[in-house]
Design a protein around this motif. Structure first.
Motif, PDB file in Angstrom:
ATOM      1  N   GLY A 384      44.188 -40.664 -31.754  1.00  0.00           N
ATOM      2  CA  GLY A 384      44.364 -39.705 -30.662  1.00  0.00           C
ATOM      3  C   GLY A 384      45.656 -39.960 -29.919  1.00  0.00           C
ATOM      4  N   THR A 385      45.602 -39.981 -28.599  1.00  0.00           N
ATOM      5  CA  THR A 385      46.795 -40.130 -27.777  1.00  0.00           C
ATOM      6  C   THR A 385      47.320 -41.565 -27.812  1.00  0.00           C
ATOM      7  OG1 THR A 385      45.385 -40.518 -25.864  1.00  0.00           O
ATOM      8  CG2 THR A 385      46.159 -38.269 -26.238  1.00  0.00           C
ATOM      9  N   ILE A 386      48.572 -41.715 -27.419  1.00  0.00           N
ATOM     10  CA  ILE A 386      49.242 -43.022 -27.400  1.00  0.00           C
ATOM     11  C   ILE A 386      49.640 -43.336 -25.957  1.00  0.00           C
ATOM     12  CG2 ILE A 386      51.192 -44.366 -28.248  1.00  0.00           C
ATOM     13  CD1 ILE A 386      51.257 -42.668 -30.707  1.00  0.00           C
ATOM     14  N   HIS A 387      49.350 -44.545 -25.516  1.00  0.00           N
ATOM     15  CA  HIS A 387      49.737 -45.019 -24.190  1.00  0.00           C
ATOM     16  C   HIS A 387      50.929 -45.963 -24.350  1.00  0.00           C
ATOM     17  CE1 HIS A 387      45.880 -43.581 -22.357  1.00  0.00           C
ATOM     18  NE2 HIS A 387      45.477 -43.738 -23.612  1.00  0.00           N
ATOM     19  N   LEU A 388      52.021 -45.686 -23.633  1.00  0.00           N
ATOM     20  CA  LEU A 388      53.264 -46.443 -23.781  1.00  0.00           C
ATOM     21  C   LEU A 388      53.684 -47.038 -22.441  1.00  0.00           C
ATOM     22  CD1 LEU A 388      55.179 -43.772 -25.878  1.00  0.00           C
ATOM     23  CD2 LEU A 388      54.174 -45.857 -26.769  1.00  0.00           C
ATOM     24  N   SER A 389      54.236 -48.248 -22.515  1.00  0.00           N
ATOM     25  CA  SER A 389      54.784 -48.875 -21.308  1.00  0.00           C
ATOM     26  C   SER A 389      55.928 -49.795 -21.706  1.00  0.00           C
ATOM     27  CB  SER A 389      53.702 -49.671 -20.563  1.00  0.00           C
ATOM     28  OG  SER A 389      53.208 -50.713 -21.379  1.00  0.00           O
ATOM     29  N   VAL A 390      56.952 -49.887 -20.824  1.00  0.00           N
ATOM     30  CA  VAL A 390      58.125 -50.731 -21.068  1.00  0.00           C
ATOM     31  C   VAL A 390      58.292 -51.667 -19.880  1.00  0.00           C
ATOM     32  CG1 VAL A 390      60.609 -50.797 -21.444  1.00  0.00           C
ATOM     33  CG2 VAL A 390      59.256 -48.937 -22.428  1.00  0.00           C
ATOM     34  N   THR A 391      58.434 -52.962 -20.165  1.00  0.00           N
ATOM     35  CA  THR A 391      58.711 -53.967 -19.132  1.00  0.00           C
ATOM     36  C   THR A 391      59.971 -54.719 -19.501  1.00  0.00           C
ATOM     37  OG1 THR A 391      57.263 -55.545 -20.278  1.00  0.00           O
ATOM     38  CG2 THR A 391      56.281 -54.225 -18.511  1.00  0.00           C
ATOM     39  N   SER A 392      60.730 -55.165 -18.502  1.00  0.00           N
ATOM     40  CA  SER A 392      62.034 -55.791 -18.719  1.00  0.00           C
ATOM     41  C   SER A 392      61.962 -57.302 -18.546  1.00  0.00           C
ATOM     42  CB  SER A 392      63.066 -55.228 -17.735  1.00  0.00           C
ATOM     43  OG  SER A 392      63.139 -53.824 -17.848  1.00  0.00           O
ATOM     44  N   GLY A 393      62.784 -57.987 -19.360  1.00  0.00           N
ATOM     45  CA  GLY A 393      62.969 -59.425 -19.216  1.00  0.00           C
ATOM     46  C   GLY A 393      64.402 -59.713 -18.834  1.00  0.00           C
ATOM     47  N   ILE A 394      64.855 -60.927 -19.099  1.00  0.00           N
ATOM     48  CA  ILE A 394      66.222 -61.312 -18.722  1.00  0.00           C
ATOM     49  C   ILE A 394      67.237 -60.490 -19.496  1.00  0.00           C
ATOM     50  CG2 ILE A 394      67.889 -63.198 -18.692  1.00  0.00           C
ATOM     51  CD1 ILE A 394      65.534 -65.117 -18.340  1.00  0.00           C
ATOM     52  N   ASP A 395      67.100 -60.428 -20.818  1.00  0.00           N
ATOM     53  CA  ASP A 395      68.010 -59.623 -21.622  1.00  0.00           C
ATOM     54  C   ASP A 395      67.241 -58.952 -22.767  1.00  0.00           C
ATOM     55  OD1 ASP A 395      67.414 -61.841 -23.077  1.00  0.00           O
ATOM     56  OD2 ASP A 395      69.465 -62.335 -23.642  1.00  0.00           O
ATOM     57  N   TRP A 396      66.109 -58.444 -22.420  1.00  0.00           N
ATOM     58  CA  TRP A 396      65.311 -57.729 -23.407  1.00  0.00           C
ATOM     59  C   TRP A 396      64.394 -56.732 -22.708  1.00  0.00           C
ATOM     60  CZ3 TRP A 396      63.968 -62.903 -22.291  1.00  0.00           C
ATOM     61  CH2 TRP A 396      62.716 -63.065 -21.690  1.00  0.00           C
ATOM     62  N   PHE A 397      63.786 -55.884 -23.536  1.00  0.00           N
ATOM     63  CA  PHE A 397      62.778 -54.937 -23.070  1.00  0.00           C
ATOM     64  C   PHE A 397      61.605 -55.000 -24.034  1.00  0.00           C
ATOM     65  CE2 PHE A 397      66.907 -53.266 -21.844  1.00  0.00           C
ATOM     66  CZ  PHE A 397      66.737 -53.073 -20.484  1.00  0.00           C
ATOM     67  N   ASP A 398      60.403 -55.058 -23.485  1.00  0.00           N
ATOM     68  CA  ASP A 398      59.195 -55.107 -24.313  1.00  0.00           C
ATOM     69  C   ASP A 398      58.470 -53.765 -24.246  1.00  0.00           C
ATOM     70  OD1 ASP A 398      59.623 -57.651 -25.126  1.00  0.00           O
ATOM     71  OD2 ASP A 398      58.225 -58.587 -23.709  1.00  0.00           O
ATOM     72  N   LEU A 399      58.162 -53.238 -25.421  1.00  0.00           N
ATOM     73  CA  LEU A 399      57.411 -51.988 -25.527  1.00  0.00           C
ATOM     74  C   LEU A 399      55.978 -52.298 -25.953  1.00  0.00           C
ATOM     75  CD1 LEU A 399      57.102 -48.861 -25.799  1.00  0.00           C
ATOM     76  CD2 LEU A 399      57.848 -49.130 -28.179  1.00  0.00           C
ATOM     77  N   ARG A 400      55.035 -51.796 -25.183  1.00  0.00           N
ATOM     78  CA  ARG A 400      53.632 -51.885 -25.582  1.00  0.00           C
ATOM     79  C   ARG A 400      53.157 -50.472 -25.870  1.00  0.00           C
ATOM     80  NH1 ARG A 400      49.335 -55.101 -25.508  1.00  0.00           N
ATOM     81  NH2 ARG A 400      50.539 -56.788 -24.562  1.00  0.00           N
ATOM     82  N   ALA A 401      52.607 -50.268 -27.077  1.00  0.00           N
ATOM     83  CA  ALA A 401      52.097 -48.960 -27.497  1.00  0.00           C
ATOM     84  C   ALA A 401      50.659 -49.136 -27.958  1.00  0.00           C
ATOM     85  CB  ALA A 401      52.951 -48.385 -28.618  1.00  0.00           C
ATOM     86  N   VAL A 402      49.751 -48.421 -27.313  1.00  0.00           N
ATOM     87  CA  VAL A 402      48.325 -48.513 -27.626  1.00  0.00           C
ATOM     88  C   VAL A 402      47.843 -47.132 -28.067  1.00  0.00           C
ATOM     89  CG1 VAL A 402      46.032 -49.051 -26.750  1.00  0.00           C
ATOM     90  CG2 VAL A 402      48.016 -50.363 -25.955  1.00  0.00           C
ATOM     91  N   VAL A 403      47.179 -47.093 -29.223  1.00  0.00           N
ATOM     92  CA  VAL A 403      46.712 -45.835 -29.811  1.00  0.00           C
ATOM     93  C   VAL A 403      45.208 -45.716 -29.622  1.00  0.00           C
ATOM     94  CG1 VAL A 403      46.636 -44.420 -31.901  1.00  0.00           C
ATOM     95  CG2 VAL A 403      48.566 -45.979 -31.503  1.00  0.00           C
ATOM     96  N   ALA A 404      44.766 -44.582 -29.110  1.00  0.00           N
ATOM     97  CA  ALA A 404      43.336 -44.361 -28.880  1.00  0.00           C
ATOM     98  C   ALA A 404      42.666 -43.812 -30.132  1.00  0.00           C
ATOM     99  CB  ALA A 404      43.142 -43.391 -27.720  1.00  0.00           C
ATOM    100  N   PHE A 405      41.471 -44.350 -30.436  1.00  0.00           N
ATOM    101  CA  PHE A 405      40.597 -43.842 -31.492  1.00  0.00           C
ATOM    102  C   PHE A 405      39.234 -43.592 -30.845  1.00  0.00           C
ATOM    103  CE2 PHE A 405      43.823 -45.991 -33.916  1.00  0.00           C
ATOM    104  CZ  PHE A 405      43.929 -45.282 -35.102  1.00  0.00           C
ATOM    105  N   GLY A 406      39.095 -42.445 -30.245  1.00  0.00           N
ATOM    106  CA  GLY A 406      37.849 -42.187 -29.543  1.00  0.00           C
ATOM    107  C   GLY A 406      37.697 -43.120 -28.360  1.00  0.00           C
TER     108      GLY A 406
END
Length: 965
Positions: A384-406
């Motif tokens: 189903g839908t995807i939940h996305l979030s981006v958080t920053s570090g010293i010299d990087w960016f982390d992407l978290r992507a979570v996919v819903a299945f019901g």
């Protein structure tokens, strides 16, 4: 036989011949043809009774009587009678005894023959009607030349009294009933004829009345028409309305005349395959289990129909005909076979069987293809839908992507890992099975692979990859939520400024004037330096990429003189051998203050110690490859690759070598950074910004998997936007004359065609045998050889068979006539071919035609002199150039006509060749012609060019800079 006997016999024959001639001359007998209505209705053809009438001495005719047939009958008949008798004498004959003791013949004319014979007999006035055994009409039937009569079904609501006769197509009661009355009628323009009106109707489309014969359209069912003629109107009770609606629709009732309650709507839709597997088993099926049974059906807009069966299917509940898609259903059955299913019985497409151990692999594949599968009692879920979030570090960016299945979920990292292993399902936290779409690999893998996977399920990106991450987020319009922090928001706002770079003026040491788009190019180079990024200047050929870079190098050199404490660093430009001269000439013209070293021709040992004293060092790709151990220790300001498509294959020594060079900044110049597939971008950007596109194996696998879908291409284009600057001539060089491209098609001569077809048959038979033996992968070289030979044969048989070098050639004849016309009108022309052997056939042709020309290929050493002669000498109107040697690095604006003798798989190479003439400095409209042999592999090459051109433009055109002139 004595002479007297012979003469007596001769006299008898002469008397017989004279009598026959007199009979024919007088036409004393005339034949008539009576249609036996009863016999025709009972039989399987048109029954004809043969009648004859004799002419009296006074010229009148006797009454017709039944005719007798002898062997001499056709000989004694008139010409029209012979035409009418001929088909009957070959037809089936039935002898009938008459009261006189003689016999008459009834001829049965097949229906198909009757369609031609009846009009002929009627027009001749010889066709009569035999309606009853005792009655034969003496008035001939007339042929009706009017339009065809049309049979129509009609239905209307009616109450039929109980005592009324009610013939029915199905059993019913005789009580009074409110239903529908079905009748039929023949119509023609404004005329109407009751279905029982004609005396006779033949299924081939002939309608007989007592006076005329006409053509008619009997509709989709002659049986329905016959039933109505035999029984009259049919009464259908209200309880059978659905069946009546089906009947009317199937047999052609006019929808306008059908009562609304009886109208049937057609349904044309693609089916959804539905598979029910039994008995149920859990996903982890024991390998020792036996065979599972499955039932196949198809759902059409919510209505399920079993596999097989006829089409259309009548859906009584929704009063509609479902027109089944036989192709889709057969494709579904083929899918089952591919997945290891087999039929229970060969004649039953509904029942299938499959090894139980294969179920867990098969079901996800079917669900991913759009099937509805009921199996094992375990829910198979789609994402189903995807939940996305981006958080920053010293010299990087982390992407978290979570996919819903019901009610449950999984991280994108987990799902891509599963897909990467070739699996298509994942066990979710609640025990259910998530089915993963294959297109995710095309959509997400190229970008997800550029980051590094962390233990917590996030994907880490470098600052240079922020544009790629931003592109990924921008495509997720259907995401449930997207959360980004302030640091990432600030960086992507800065990157967005690349869409409108500030135009910069060149330094004072630059001689010349930059155009508006070139000044914006300088602003874009400053943007790259500010962030420390490498970039590719991908402007169209001929827009002055070299001049823009020289202006930047002049600015760097001037800044170094103003800050003498800064350690000197030269800039290295890596070029093909063919453009070294062009760089030296352009540098001398626009930046004479730059100290230029041609490292490829210098004494290497002397140059190594003095290289830091130069501002610009020119080197060929071959020299870099050979001298990388020396050059990799030099610290350069810029390393710039001209014609950077030379490193499109990351595995080549040239690509590996340039990646070892050390510099503060890196640039690439190429009007064609993508020539074949997206995988070529990895090699280019691994040089420009190492790690930007992740690991080679991941990106190459994702980018070259079939043809990437449009969404994946658009996503990648947006992510590379800061690092790719492309302007087309149409956008920025509005003063450049028009450029017209056209394909000229020639037809091979019979001798050429015979040679080409024989070669094609040879390769077809040998390749099919080889592929079936060792497979496609191991047949690759043979396939390429076959394509090459067929392309050569399409140009000239002499390229394959040296003994045929002097054969006539339709393509070379077309070229010569075109060149004559061009030269006679005072124009100059370039002639390109990738086959130097083909150019070798053109040269003597031009010599014989006394047409001066210049020539250049990879073995030509004095390139500059030959170019200068063509550019400056009016007496040299033609330049023959090999595509590989002359497709880049040449300025040939004296030409305004370009001929491409053979199409190349890569359209970018052809575009480069045309751009030798269509570039800054050209003052005339440029005409480019591709010479193609009809019905050859060359036509397939053009189709492939369109695909590659579209892919390249999809990436390169996604760079909407605010251009200012």
């Amino acid at each position: 036989m004595t002479s007297d006997e012979w003469l007596t016999a001769l006299d008898a024959h002469l008397r017989d011949d004279q009598a026959a001639a007199e009979t024919r001359a007088g036409h004393r007998v005339e034949y008539l043809f009576a249609v036996d209505v009863d016999a025709t209705r009972r039989g399987d053809g048109l029954a004809i009774r043969l009648l004859a009438r004799h002419r009296r001495p006074d010229g009148t005719w006797d009454r017709p009587t039944h005719a007798t047939i002898t062997d001499d009958t056709p000989l004694l008949a008139s010409p029209i009678d012979r035409r009418l008798l001929g088909p009957l004498l070959g037809a089936r004959t039935t002898a009938k005894a008459l009261a006189t003791g003689s016999a008459q013949a009834v001829f049965t004319v097949p229906s198909a023959l009757a369609l031609d014979w009846v009009p002929l007999a009627a027009r001749a006035g010889r066709l009569l009607l035999h309606d009853t055994p005792a009655t034969v009409s003496t008035r001939p039937l007339q042929w009706d030349d009017g339009p065809s009569w049309q049979f129509e079904l009609h239905a209307e609501a009616a109450e039929v009294p109980a005592e009324a006769p009610r013939p029915s197509i199905s059993p019913g009661t005789h009580a009074q009933d409110t239903g529908h009355l079905v009748s039929g009628v023949f119509t023609r323009l404004a005329d109407r004829l009751a279905v029982t009106g004609p005396v006779l109707v033949l299924d081939v489309g002939l309608l007989f009345t007592y006076e005329r014969v006409a053509v008619c359209d009997t509709g989709p069912s002659f049986g329905v028409l016959s039933a109505l003629r035999a029984s009259g109107p049919l009464h259908m009770p209200a309880s059978q309305s659905a069946r009546l609606a089906q009947f009317l629709s199937r047999f052609g009732a006019d929808p306008e005349t059908v009562p609304p309650g009886l109208r049937v709507l057609p349904l044309h839709a693609s089916p959804t395959p539905h598979l029910t597997v039994s008995p149920p088993h859990a996903p982890g099926i024991d390998d020792t289990d036996d065979t599972l049974r499955a039932t196949l059906a198809f759902r059409y807009d919510g209505t399920s129909v079993p596999a097989g069966g006829e089409s259309p299917v009548f859906d009584a509940d929704r009063q509609r005909f479902i027109h089944r898609s036989a192709d889709d259903e057969l494709d579904a059955e083929a899918q089952l076979v591919e997945h290891g299913f087999s039929r229970e019985r060969a004649d039953d497409p509904t029942q299938w069987r499959v090894p139980a151990r294969d179920l867990t692999a098969i079901v996800p594949a079917l669900v991913a293809d759009g099937w509805q599968v009921e199996a094992a009692g375990v829910p198979y879920r789609t994402p189903g839908t995807i939940h996305l979030s981006v958080t920053s570090g010293i010299d990087w960016f982390d992407l978290r992507a979570v996919v819903a299945f019901g009610d449950t979920s999984a991280t994108l990292v987990e799902l891509l890992a599963v897909l990467g292993r070739g699996e298509h399902t994942v066990r979710l936290g609640d025990g259910s099975i998530g089915v993963l779409p294959e297109e995710w690999l095309r959509r997400y893998a190229p970008l997800a692979s550029v980051g590094s996977t962390q233990e917590d399920g996030t994907i880490r990106f470098r600052p240079a990859q922020a544009a790629l991450l931003d592109a990924l987020l921008a495509t997720q319009a259907d995401a449930a939520e997207i959360q980004v922090d302030a640091a990432f928001t600030h960086l992507r706002e800065q990157l967005a400024t690349v869409e409108h770079p500030t135009a910069l003026d060149p330094p004072s040491t630059f001689h010349g004037t930059l155009r508006g788009y070139q000044r914006e190019g300088l602003g874009w180079l400053r943007f790259l330096r500010h962030f420390g990024f490498g970039g590719c200047l991908a402007d169209d050929m001929g827009l002055g990429k070299t001049v823009t870079v020289l202006a930047e190098l002049a600015r760097v050199a001037l800044a170094r003189t103003e800050t003498p404490d800064t350690p000197p660093r030269p800039s290295l430009v890596v070029v093909p051998r063919s453009v070294v001269h062009n760089w030296k000439a352009e540098a001398a013209r626009f930046t004479p203050a730059l100290r230029v070293l041609d490292y490829s021709w210098a004494d290497r040992r002397l140059a190594d110690s003095q290289i830091a004293e130069y501002d610009l060092v020119l080197v060929t790709y071959g020299t870099v490859r050979r001298d990388i151990e020396r050059l990799k220790h030099v610290e350069f300001e810029y390393v710039i690759l001209d014609e950077a498509q030379a490193i499109k294959n990351a595995a080549t020594e040239a690509a590996k070598s340039v990646r070892l060079l050390s510099s503060r900044y890196r640039l690439a110049l190429s009007g064609t950074p993508i020539e074949n597939h997206l995988g070529e971008l990895w090699s280019l950007f691994e040089f420009l910004n190492p790690g930007l596109l992740g690991r080679a194996s991941q990106f190459q696998r994702a980018a070259t998997r079939g043809r990437p879908d449009d969404e994946a291409v658009a996503l990648l284009a947006r992510g590379l936007r800061p690092f790719l600057l492309r302007r087309t001539k149409a956008q920025v060089a509005t003063e450049l004359p028009a450029r017209t491209e056209q394909t000229l098609t020639c037809v091979l001569t019979p001798r050429e065609r015979s040679f080409y077809d024989a070669l094609r048959r040879h390769y077809r038979s040998t390749l099919l045998a080889n592929v079936s033996s060792v497979g496609v992968e191991r047949s690759g070289l043979r396939i390429l050889e076959a394509l090459l030979r067929l392309r050569q044969a399409a140009c000239h048989p002499g390229l394959i068979a040296p003994g045929r070098r002097h054969d006539p050639s339709s393509k070379l004849d077309l070229l010569l006539s075109s060149l004559r016309e061009v030269v006679n009108e005072g124009h100059k022309a370039l002639v390109f071919s990738q086959f130097t052997s083909l150019l070798a056939l053109v040269r003597p042709m031009l010599d014989r035609a006394k047409m001066p020309y210049e020539y250049l290929d990879g073995r030509t050493r004095d390139r500059a002199r030959r170019v200068a002669r063509f550019q400056e000498d009016p007496a040299c109107p033609i330049f023959l150039v090999s595509l590989k040697a002359g497709g880049v690095g040449l300025n040939l604006t004296a030409a305004d006509y370009v001929f491409l003798l053979d199409p190349w798989w890569n359209p970018a190479v052809e575009a480069q060749a045309i751009d030798r003439a269509h570039r800054i400095g050209q003052t005339k409209e440029v005409f480019a012609y591709r010479l193609i042999a009809e019905d050859t592999v060359e036509e397939k090459v053009l189709a492939l060019q369109d695909t590659k051109r579209a892919l390249a433009e999809a990436v390169l055109s996604a760079n909407p800079l605010g251009l200012r002139g």
